[in-house]
Enzyme design. Structure first.
Site, PDB file in Angstrom:
ATOM      1  N   TYR A  87      -0.370  -6.983  10.331  1.00  0.00           N
ATOM      2  CA  TYR A  87      -0.380  -7.417  11.705  1.00  0.00           C
ATOM      3  C   TYR A  87      -0.121  -9.112  11.776  1.00  0.00           C
ATOM      4  CZ  TYR A  87      -3.000  -3.241  12.512  1.00  0.00           C
ATOM      5  OH  TYR A  87      -3.285  -1.572  12.594  1.00  0.00           O
TER       6      TYR A  87
ATOM      7  N   HIS B 102      -3.675   1.365   4.106  1.00  0.00           N
ATOM      8  CA  HIS B 102      -3.216   1.341   5.513  1.00  0.00           C
ATOM      9  C   HIS B 102      -2.563   2.906   5.900  1.00  0.00           C
ATOM     10  CE1 HIS B 102      -1.626  -1.331   9.073  1.00  0.00           C
ATOM     11  NE2 HIS B 102      -1.753  -0.213   9.561  1.00  0.00           N
TER      12      HIS B 102
END
Ligand SMILES: NC(=O)c1ccc[n+]([C@@H]2O[C@H](COP(=O)([O-])OP(=O)(O)OC[C@H]3O[C@@H](n4cnc5c(N)ncnc54)[C@H](OP(=O)(O)O)[C@@H]3O)[C@@H](O)[C@H]2O)c1
Length: 288
Positions: free
Chosen positions: A50, A108
């Site tokens: 991010y 992730h």
């Protein structure tokens, strides 16, 4: 305040954590965390990918809220699978966040291979050393969880997966619940696209907004949610779901909305590395 779920290692986590995907590094991510803390959020979901760990860590450190009262989740990106790379990536996230430990660290994406086993071994070590309080995975399907659980020493505490009215991974949720793994719902608000029937009718019946009806439904389905917003009013709205209850008919009607169509890629196929984005952020500590 936000109720908590208790994980299989006894750690408690708030039922709602602030999502931060696409909250821009710098002022936007920094202000979002400070606003959310003021509203009562105590948990924050970020990831290396991010590219906002720096601002999120800065806000947490400068907020005046004791470290022990807040939790931060970050994630191992796809270019860092494997034992040694995971240790390195973890240290880099820790440094960017400016923290001494990470509350929740997740793989992730599985990448549909067994490289994550080396990552998991590194995460088990970091967990035992106290550098991570909760270890888990994200986007793991049932067969991937089964494979990991058959080979690991410490089983995952969390699986963070897509779950919203459009895409309801019901058998995976049941598997997680049977195995003491908390499911965390990502994209719970379908990026704000919540005006399809019967959401508005159910929301109106309870005097709530569409977002509140959907977040309440997910809570009653026993999952943790990560609604993302950078707006203070919506932060307050998204956590104001604990003063009403959906009835069986409401829950059944929302369950009926399942189309089994994901809003993003399938974990069975997703091998994205994001080189272009990583290149853009190189020099700011990304990647590890
Ligand atoms: N593990 C993974 O692979 C994965 C993948 C995707 C997401 N995630 C995590 O899950 C979080 C949530 O997913 P997401 O960000 O994709 O989508 P989401 O939370 O379902 O939707 C976010 C969008 O909804 C809007 N919104 C927020 N509250 C609203 C409200 N009350 N009414 C109307 N619109 C509202 C936001 O706009 P504003 O910001 O403008 O308010 C934003 O555009 C992410 O931020 C990230 O932390 C994880």
């Amino acid at each position: 305040m936000i109720p908590e779920f208790t994980l299989n290692n006894g750690v408690r986590v708030p039922a709602i954590s602030l999502g931060t995907y696409r909250a821009k590094d710098g002022e936007e991510a920094y202000r979002s965390v400070l606003s959310a803390l003021e509203q009562g959020y105590r948990s924050f979901d970020t990831a290396m990918f991010y590219f906002n760990e720096v601002s999120i860590g800065k806000a947490l450190r400068e907020s005046g809220v004791p470290r022990s009262a807040v939790q931060v989740t970050t994630k191992l990106w796809n270019d860092s699978h494997g034992y040694e790379k995971t240790h390195k990536a973890f240290e880099a996230s820790l440094e960017r966040l400016g923290l001494e430990y990470i509350d929740e660290y997740l793989i992730h994406w599985p990448l549909a291979d067994d490289e994550y086993l080396g990552s998991w071994r590194a995460m088990e070590e970091l967990y035992k050393a106290g550098s991570i309080k909760i270890i888990g995975v994200s986007n793991f399907m049932k067969h991937m969880l089964q494979s990991l659980m058959a080979q690991c020493e410490i089983k995952p505490m969390i699986d963070q997966i897509e779950f919203n009215p459009q895409f309801q991974p019901n058998s995976l949720i049941a598997f997680c619940q049977e195995n003491g793994i908390l499911a965390e719902a990502w994209r719970p608000l379908q990026k704000g696209a919540l005006d399809r029937a019967p959401i508005p009718e159910i929301a109106a019946k309870h005097g709530k907004t569409n977002a509140q009806a959907v977040l309440r439904w997910l809570y009653q389905r026993g999952v943790r949610t990560l609604p993302k917003t950078t707006h203070k009013e919506r932060m307050a709205e998204n956590m104001d779901i604990f003063d009403f209850m959906l009835d069986e008919g409401d829950v059944a009607a929302l369950n009926e909305m399942n189309t089994s169509v994901r809003t993003a890629e399938s974990p069975d196929e997703f091998v994205f590395m994001g080189e272009k984005l990583i290149e853009k952020f190189r020099g700011q500590g990304y990647p590890c």
